[in-house]
Design a protein around this motif. Structure first.
Motif, PDB file in Angstrom:
ATOM      1  N   THR A  20     -12.010   1.571  57.882  1.00  0.00           N
ATOM      2  CA  THR A  20     -13.052   2.534  58.263  1.00  0.00           C
ATOM      3  C   THR A  20     -14.121   2.648  57.182  1.00  0.00           C
ATOM      4  OG1 THR A  20     -11.472   3.786  59.585  1.00  0.00           O
ATOM      5  CG2 THR A  20     -13.479   4.931  58.912  1.00  0.00           C
ATOM      6  N   LYS A  21     -13.709   2.786  55.946  1.00  0.00           N
ATOM      7  CA  LYS A  21     -14.663   2.973  54.847  1.00  0.00           C
ATOM      8  C   LYS A  21     -15.534   1.735  54.649  1.00  0.00           C
ATOM      9  CE  LYS A  21     -15.832   4.996  50.748  1.00  0.00           C
ATOM     10  NZ  LYS A  21     -15.478   6.052  49.872  1.00  0.00           N
ATOM     11  N   MET A  22     -14.936   0.557  54.819  1.00  0.00           N
ATOM     12  CA  MET A  22     -15.701  -0.668  54.615  1.00  0.00           C
ATOM     13  C   MET A  22     -16.466  -1.083  55.870  1.00  0.00           C
ATOM     14  SD  MET A  22     -13.035  -2.850  52.311  1.00  0.00           S
ATOM     15  CE  MET A  22     -14.044  -4.301  52.450  1.00  0.00           C
ATOM     16  N   MET A  24     -15.420  -2.520  58.513  1.00  0.00           N
ATOM     17  CA  MET A  24     -15.060  -3.893  58.827  1.00  0.00           C
ATOM     18  C   MET A  24     -15.088  -4.094  60.339  1.00  0.00           C
ATOM     19  SD  MET A  24     -12.051  -4.598  56.086  1.00  0.00           S
ATOM     20  CE  MET A  24     -12.148  -6.367  56.112  1.00  0.00           C
ATOM     21  N   VAL A  25     -15.680  -5.179  60.765  1.00  0.00           N
ATOM     22  CA  VAL A  25     -15.813  -5.466  62.181  1.00  0.00           C
ATOM     23  C   VAL A  25     -14.548  -6.094  62.733  1.00  0.00           C
ATOM     24  CG1 VAL A  25     -17.124  -6.759  63.886  1.00  0.00           C
ATOM     25  CG2 VAL A  25     -18.299  -5.724  61.947  1.00  0.00           C
ATOM     26  N   ASN A  26     -13.997  -7.063  62.038  1.00  0.00           N
ATOM     27  CA  ASN A  26     -12.835  -7.797  62.527  1.00  0.00           C
ATOM     28  C   ASN A  26     -11.545  -7.122  62.070  1.00  0.00           C
ATOM     29  OD1 ASN A  26     -11.132  -9.635  63.614  1.00  0.00           O
ATOM     30  ND2 ASN A  26     -11.731 -11.330  62.294  1.00  0.00           N
ATOM     31  N   ILE A  27     -11.296  -5.913  62.572  1.00  0.00           N
ATOM     32  CA  ILE A  27     -10.120  -5.176  62.135  1.00  0.00           C
ATOM     33  C   ILE A  27      -8.832  -5.775  62.676  1.00  0.00           C
ATOM     34  CG2 ILE A  27     -11.336  -3.010  61.788  1.00  0.00           C
ATOM     35  CD1 ILE A  27     -10.154  -2.074  64.466  1.00  0.00           C
ATOM     36  N   GLY A  28      -8.915  -6.583  63.709  1.00  0.00           N
ATOM     37  CA  GLY A  28      -7.722  -7.222  64.250  1.00  0.00           C
ATOM     38  C   GLY A  28      -7.066  -8.145  63.247  1.00  0.00           C
ATOM     39  N   ALA A  29      -7.837  -8.679  62.327  1.00  0.00           N
ATOM     40  CA  ALA A  29      -7.293  -9.585  61.316  1.00  0.00           C
ATOM     41  C   ALA A  29      -6.499  -8.836  60.257  1.00  0.00           C
ATOM     42  CB  ALA A  29      -8.422 -10.374  60.663  1.00  0.00           C
ATOM     43  N   ILE A  30      -6.720  -7.530  60.164  1.00  0.00           N
ATOM     44  CA  ILE A  30      -6.044  -6.729  59.146  1.00  0.00           C
ATOM     45  C   ILE A  30      -5.317  -5.590  59.850  1.00  0.00           C
ATOM     46  CG2 ILE A  30      -6.350  -5.341  57.069  1.00  0.00           C
ATOM     47  CD1 ILE A  30      -8.944  -6.925  56.608  1.00  0.00           C
ATOM     48  N   LYS A  31      -4.083  -5.841  60.203  1.00  0.00           N
ATOM     49  CA  LYS A  31      -3.271  -4.842  60.885  1.00  0.00           C
ATOM     50  C   LYS A  31      -2.218  -4.318  59.930  1.00  0.00           C
ATOM     51  CE  LYS A  31      -3.719  -7.135  65.315  1.00  0.00           C
ATOM     52  NZ  LYS A  31      -3.009  -7.862  66.363  1.00  0.00           N
ATOM     53  N   SER A  32      -1.948  -3.043  60.034  1.00  0.00           N
ATOM     54  CA  SER A  32      -0.968  -2.444  59.126  1.00  0.00           C
ATOM     55  C   SER A  32       0.423  -3.031  59.315  1.00  0.00           C
ATOM     56  CB  SER A  32      -0.927  -0.930  59.308  1.00  0.00           C
ATOM     57  OG  SER A  32      -0.570  -0.596  60.635  1.00  0.00           O
ATOM     58  N   VAL A  50     -11.293   1.255  46.893  1.00  0.00           N
ATOM     59  CA  VAL A  50     -12.219   1.378  48.029  1.00  0.00           C
ATOM     60  C   VAL A  50     -12.644   2.834  48.209  1.00  0.00           C
ATOM     61  CG1 VAL A  50     -12.377   1.212  50.560  1.00  0.00           C
ATOM     62  CG2 VAL A  50     -11.449  -0.698  49.233  1.00  0.00           C
ATOM     63  N   MET A  51     -11.727   3.771  48.048  1.00  0.00           N
ATOM     64  CA  MET A  51     -12.055   5.179  48.237  1.00  0.00           C
ATOM     65  C   MET A  51     -12.995   5.706  47.157  1.00  0.00           C
ATOM     66  SD  MET A  51     -10.746   6.084  51.051  1.00  0.00           S
ATOM     67  CE  MET A  51     -10.775   4.453  51.753  1.00  0.00           C
ATOM     68  N   ARG A  52     -13.006   5.083  45.978  1.00  0.00           N
ATOM     69  CA  ARG A  52     -13.891   5.516  44.893  1.00  0.00           C
ATOM     70  C   ARG A  52     -15.333   5.053  45.092  1.00  0.00           C
ATOM     71  NH1 ARG A  52      -9.440   4.079  41.408  1.00  0.00           N
ATOM     72  NH2 ARG A  52     -10.401   2.062  41.106  1.00  0.00           N
ATOM     73  N   LYS A  53     -15.542   3.995  45.848  1.00  0.00           N
ATOM     74  CA  LYS A  53     -16.876   3.415  45.987  1.00  0.00           C
ATOM     75  C   LYS A  53     -17.579   3.953  47.225  1.00  0.00           C
ATOM     76  CE  LYS A  53     -17.836  -0.723  45.055  1.00  0.00           C
ATOM     77  NZ  LYS A  53     -18.604  -1.154  43.950  1.00  0.00           N
ATOM     78  N   ASP A  54     -18.905   4.032  47.133  1.00  0.00           N
ATOM     79  CA  ASP A  54     -19.706   4.469  48.282  1.00  0.00           C
ATOM     80  C   ASP A  54     -20.271   3.291  49.054  1.00  0.00           C
ATOM     81  OD1 ASP A  54     -19.330   7.212  47.835  1.00  0.00           O
ATOM     82  OD2 ASP A  54     -20.949   7.240  46.369  1.00  0.00           O
ATOM     83  N   ASN A  55     -20.602   2.220  48.350  1.00  0.00           N
ATOM     84  CA  ASN A  55     -21.214   1.053  48.980  1.00  0.00           C
ATOM     85  C   ASN A  55     -20.519  -0.215  48.504  1.00  0.00           C
ATOM     86  OD1 ASN A  55     -23.419   2.526  50.256  1.00  0.00           O
ATOM     87  ND2 ASN A  55     -24.169   2.829  48.167  1.00  0.00           N
ATOM     88  N   PHE A  56     -20.607  -1.240  49.346  1.00  0.00           N
ATOM     89  CA  PHE A  56     -19.999  -2.527  49.013  1.00  0.00           C
ATOM     90  C   PHE A  56     -21.013  -3.637  49.239  1.00  0.00           C
ATOM     91  CE2 PHE A  56     -16.710   0.325  50.472  1.00  0.00           C
ATOM     92  CZ  PHE A  56     -15.767   0.221  49.468  1.00  0.00           C
ATOM     93  N   SER A  57     -21.124  -4.523  48.270  1.00  0.00           N
ATOM     94  CA  SER A  57     -21.988  -5.687  48.443  1.00  0.00           C
ATOM     95  C   SER A  57     -21.279  -6.661  49.373  1.00  0.00           C
ATOM     96  CB  SER A  57     -22.255  -6.351  47.090  1.00  0.00           C
ATOM     97  OG  SER A  57     -21.065  -6.979  46.619  1.00  0.00           O
ATOM     98  N   PRO A  58     -22.017  -7.589  49.968  1.00  0.00           N
ATOM     99  CA  PRO A  58     -21.360  -8.587  50.815  1.00  0.00           C
ATOM    100  C   PRO A  58     -20.268  -9.369  50.077  1.00  0.00           C
ATOM    101  CG  PRO A  58     -23.717  -8.618  51.204  1.00  0.00           C
ATOM    102  CD  PRO A  58     -23.473  -7.699  50.036  1.00  0.00           C
ATOM    103  N   SER A  59     -20.503  -9.686  48.820  1.00  0.00           N
ATOM    104  CA  SER A  59     -19.484 -10.438  48.070  1.00  0.00           C
ATOM    105  C   SER A  59     -18.249  -9.576  47.805  1.00  0.00           C
ATOM    106  CB  SER A  59     -20.054 -10.989  46.770  1.00  0.00           C
ATOM    107  OG  SER A  59     -20.505  -9.950  45.938  1.00  0.00           O
ATOM    108  N   GLU A  60     -18.438  -8.280  47.570  1.00  0.00           N
ATOM    109  CA  GLU A  60     -17.291  -7.387  47.396  1.00  0.00           C
ATOM    110  C   GLU A  60     -16.491  -7.276  48.689  1.00  0.00           C
ATOM    111  OE1 GLU A  60     -18.458  -4.007  44.155  1.00  0.00           O
ATOM    112  OE2 GLU A  60     -19.559  -3.956  46.060  1.00  0.00           O
ATOM    113  N   MET A  61     -17.192  -7.166  49.805  1.00  0.00           N
ATOM    114  CA  MET A  61     -16.504  -7.073  51.094  1.00  0.00           C
ATOM    115  C   MET A  61     -15.697  -8.337  51.362  1.00  0.00           C
ATOM    116  SD  MET A  61     -18.892  -4.858  53.622  1.00  0.00           S
ATOM    117  CE  MET A  61     -17.585  -4.853  54.812  1.00  0.00           C
ATOM    118  N   GLN A  62     -16.292  -9.480  51.054  1.00  0.00           N
ATOM    119  CA  GLN A  62     -15.599 -10.751  51.239  1.00  0.00           C
ATOM    120  C   GLN A  62     -14.346 -10.817  50.361  1.00  0.00           C
ATOM    121  OE1 GLN A  62     -16.147 -13.211  53.398  1.00  0.00           O
ATOM    122  NE2 GLN A  62     -14.428 -14.396  52.609  1.00  0.00           N
TER     123      GLN A  62
END
Length: 75
Positions: A20-22, A24-32, A50-62
């Motif tokens: 949710t915070k990131m 992420m579009v493809n959440i199906g790839a990351i299931k609990s 992740v909870m400490r950050k407000d924004n993520f660069s594309p490289s961080e998300m990757q």
């Protein structure tokens, strides 16, 4: 919620919060339920970062997506 305990509920909570915070579009790839419970500490560290950050660069998300993928159970 006590995230210091390795429970399926805590894993599900942290994965959902990370996704949710990131925004992420493809959440199906990351299931609990596909997360390796032996990697709980690593997941918890990612969650806290992740909870400490407000924004993520594309490289961080990757990098985070790759790291979450590494925590999946080996079949």
């Amino acid at each position: 919620m006590d995230l210091s305990k390795n429970t399926p509920e805590n894993i599900e909570f942290m994965v959902n919060e990370i996704v949710t915070k990131m925004k992420m579009v493809n959440i199906g790839a990351i299931k609990s339920d596909s997360m390796d419970s032996e990697m709980y500490e690593e997941l918890h560290e990612i969650y806290e970062m992740v909870m400490r950050k407000d924004n993520f660069s594309p490289s961080e998300m990757q990098a985070l997506a790759e790291e979450l993928g590494r925590l999946r159970k080996v079949k």
